[in-house]
Each structure stands twice: as structure tokens, then as C-alpha cells.
Motif scaffolding. Structure first.
Motif, PDB file in Angstrom:
ATOM      1  N   MET A  59       0.823  -1.199   0.000  1.00  0.00           N
ATOM      2  CA  MET A  59       0.000   0.000   0.000  1.00  0.00           C
ATOM      3  C   MET A  59       0.870   1.268   0.000  1.00  0.00           C
ATOM      4  O   MET A  59       0.580   2.215  -0.704  1.00  0.00           O
ATOM      5  N   MET A  60       1.928   1.239   0.816  1.00  0.00           N
ATOM      6  CA  MET A  60       2.829   2.385   0.905  1.00  0.00           C
ATOM      7  C   MET A  60       3.555   2.621  -0.428  1.00  0.00           C
ATOM      8  O   MET A  60       3.756   3.755  -0.840  1.00  0.00           O
ATOM      9  N   LYS A  61       3.907   1.506  -1.094  1.00  0.00           N
ATOM     10  CA  LYS A  61       4.602   1.584  -2.380  1.00  0.00           C
ATOM     11  C   LYS A  61       3.697   2.233  -3.433  1.00  0.00           C
ATOM     12  O   LYS A  61       4.137   3.067  -4.226  1.00  0.00           O
ATOM     13  N   LEU A  62       2.428   1.870  -3.452  1.00  0.00           N
ATOM     14  CA  LEU A  62       1.461   2.441  -4.396  1.00  0.00           C
ATOM     15  C   LEU A  62       1.304   3.934  -4.164  1.00  0.00           C
ATOM     16  O   LEU A  62       1.239   4.720  -5.112  1.00  0.00           O
ATOM     17  N   LYS A  93       3.559   5.983  -2.941  1.00  0.00           N
ATOM     18  CA  LYS A  93       4.775   6.649  -3.427  1.00  0.00           C
ATOM     19  C   LYS A  93       4.755   6.779  -4.950  1.00  0.00           C
ATOM     20  O   LYS A  93       5.157   7.804  -5.493  1.00  0.00           O
ATOM     21  N   ILE A  94       4.276   5.743  -5.626  1.00  0.00           N
ATOM     22  CA  ILE A  94       4.190   5.789  -7.097  1.00  0.00           C
ATOM     23  C   ILE A  94       3.204   6.859  -7.534  1.00  0.00           C
ATOM     24  O   ILE A  94       3.494   7.643  -8.448  1.00  0.00           O
ATOM     25  N   ILE A  95       2.060   6.938  -6.873  1.00  0.00           N
ATOM     26  CA  ILE A  95       1.048   7.955  -7.217  1.00  0.00           C
ATOM     27  C   ILE A  95       1.602   9.352  -6.976  1.00  0.00           C
ATOM     28  O   ILE A  95       1.428  10.249  -7.805  1.00  0.00           O
ATOM     29  N   ILE A  96       2.299   9.557  -5.873  1.00  0.00           N
ATOM     30  CA  ILE A  96       2.884  10.869  -5.583  1.00  0.00           C
ATOM     31  C   ILE A  96       3.950  11.217  -6.626  1.00  0.00           C
ATOM     32  O   ILE A  96       4.012  12.352  -7.115  1.00  0.00           O
ATOM     33  N   ALA A  97       4.776  10.255  -7.013  1.00  0.00           N
ATOM     34  CA  ALA A  97       5.821  10.497  -8.020  1.00  0.00           C
ATOM     35  C   ALA A  97       5.193  10.881  -9.357  1.00  0.00           C
ATOM     36  O   ALA A  97       5.645  11.822 -10.017  1.00  0.00           O
ATOM     37  N   ILE A  98       4.132  10.162  -9.752  1.00  0.00           N
ATOM     38  CA  ILE A  98       3.439  10.487 -11.015  1.00  0.00           C
ATOM     39  C   ILE A  98       2.838  11.880 -10.941  1.00  0.00           C
ATOM     40  O   ILE A  98       2.919  12.660 -11.892  1.00  0.00           O
ATOM     41  N   PHE A  99       2.250  12.218  -9.806  1.00  0.00           N
ATOM     42  CA  PHE A  99       1.655  13.538  -9.616  1.00  0.00           C
ATOM     43  C   PHE A  99       2.716  14.642  -9.741  1.00  0.00           C
ATOM     44  O   PHE A  99       2.517  15.637 -10.435  1.00  0.00           O
ATOM     45  N   ILE A 100       3.864  14.444  -9.095  1.00  0.00           N
ATOM     46  CA  ILE A 100       4.951  15.434  -9.151  1.00  0.00           C
ATOM     47  C   ILE A 100       5.479  15.567 -10.578  1.00  0.00           C
ATOM     48  O   ILE A 100       5.701  16.679 -11.069  1.00  0.00           O
ATOM     49  N   LEU A 101       5.672  14.440 -11.267  1.00  0.00           N
ATOM     50  CA  LEU A 101       6.129  14.491 -12.662  1.00  0.00           C
ATOM     51  C   LEU A 101       5.107  15.199 -13.550  1.00  0.00           C
ATOM     52  O   LEU A 101       5.471  15.954 -14.452  1.00  0.00           O
ATOM     53  N   GLY A 102       3.843  14.971 -13.312  1.00  0.00           N
ATOM     54  CA  GLY A 102       2.780  15.629 -14.080  1.00  0.00           C
ATOM     55  C   GLY A 102       2.809  17.130 -13.900  1.00  0.00           C
ATOM     56  O   GLY A 102       2.691  17.899 -14.859  1.00  0.00           O
TER      57      GLY A 102
END
Length: 139
Positions: free
Chosen positions: A1-4, A6-15
Motif C-alpha cells: 500500500m505504501m509503495k502504491l 509513493k508511485i502515485i505521488i511520483a506520477i503527480f509530481i512528474l505531471g
């Protein structure tokens, strides 16, 4: 759950970073070719020869730079209300095609094939012909 998460936050920041960069690129000020000094002054023959012999090196040297190019006019035409001047070269298959700015398109009637002409614009690449855009007529 924590990994997911982090991935969502990374995608959001890249966006957000991508949107910011796109906004900056879209709104970057346009270069005034007339008032900006040329990066390179060259003949139509020489620039075509450089691209023909080594396109990779020529791309590094000329792409997106303000080029002042001199040559003999081989063709003058208007397409979609934009002036296009083709400069002759020693190569039978290649030339330098200059797409004029709106201001220079107004002056196109005084240009004829056979005239020696100097133009200044931005080099955008090579496809059998060297392409110069936003070109201004210097003489």
C-alpha cells in the motif's frame, strides 16, 4: 500500500513538472530576428554542403540558431499567404528554402530570380534542402 502511494505521488509530481515546463515553452517570448544579431553568417552553398557531408555535425552547429545566409534566388513564391524564397546552390538536388516572416512577405514583390540576396532566419533542419524559418530580407 505504501509503495502504491509513493508511485502515485511520483506520477503527480512528474505531471506538475511536465505541465510547468510545457507552460513555460508555450509562453516563451518570440525572438525578433531583425533586432537579434546572427549567430552564423554563411553562403547557401556552404550550409548545404555542411549538411550534405555530415548532417549530425551540421545539426549541432546550425539547428535553432539565427543564420544569415547569402545566395542567388532561384525561386520566389507565396503559399498560404507566406513568402518563400529558394536560394540556388551548386548541388542540383538541394537548395536553401527560406520561409519569410509576415513583414518580409510584404516586400517579396521586389525580389526576382537571379537576384543576389541576404536573408536572416532560424535554421530548423535539413530534408534534401536546408530550411530557414521566420526569415527577414537583409538586402
Amino acid at each position: 500500500m505504501m509503495k502504491l502511494k509513493k508511485i502515485i505521488i511520483a506520477i503527480f509530481i512528474l505531471g506538475i513538472a511536465g505541465a510547468f515546463i510545457a507552460y513555460k515553452m508555450y509562453n516563451k517570448p518570440h525572438v525578433n530576428i531583425t533586432e537579434t544579431s546572427s549567430d552564423i553568417t554563411i553562403t547557401a552553398n556552404k550550409i548545404l554542403e555542411d549538411f550534405s557531408s555530415d548532417e549530425t555535425t551540421a545539426n549541432l552547429k546550425y539547428l535553432e540558431k539565427i543564420i544569415e545566409v547569402e545566395g542567388i534566388v532561384s525561386e520566389v513564391k507565396i503559399e498560404k499567404e507566406k513568402g518563400i524564397i529558394t536560394l540556388k546552390t551548386n548541388d542540383d538536388f538541394g537548395s536553401v528554402i527560406c520561409h519569410l516572416s509576415d513583414e518580409s512577405t510584404q516586400k517579396i514583390s521586389s525580389i526576382a530570380a537571379g537576384n543576389s540576396l541576404k536573408l536572416k532566419g532560424i535554421c530548423t533542419g535539413y530534408l534534401m534542402d536546408v530550411i530557414i524559418v521566420k526569415a527577414e530580407i537583409i538586402n
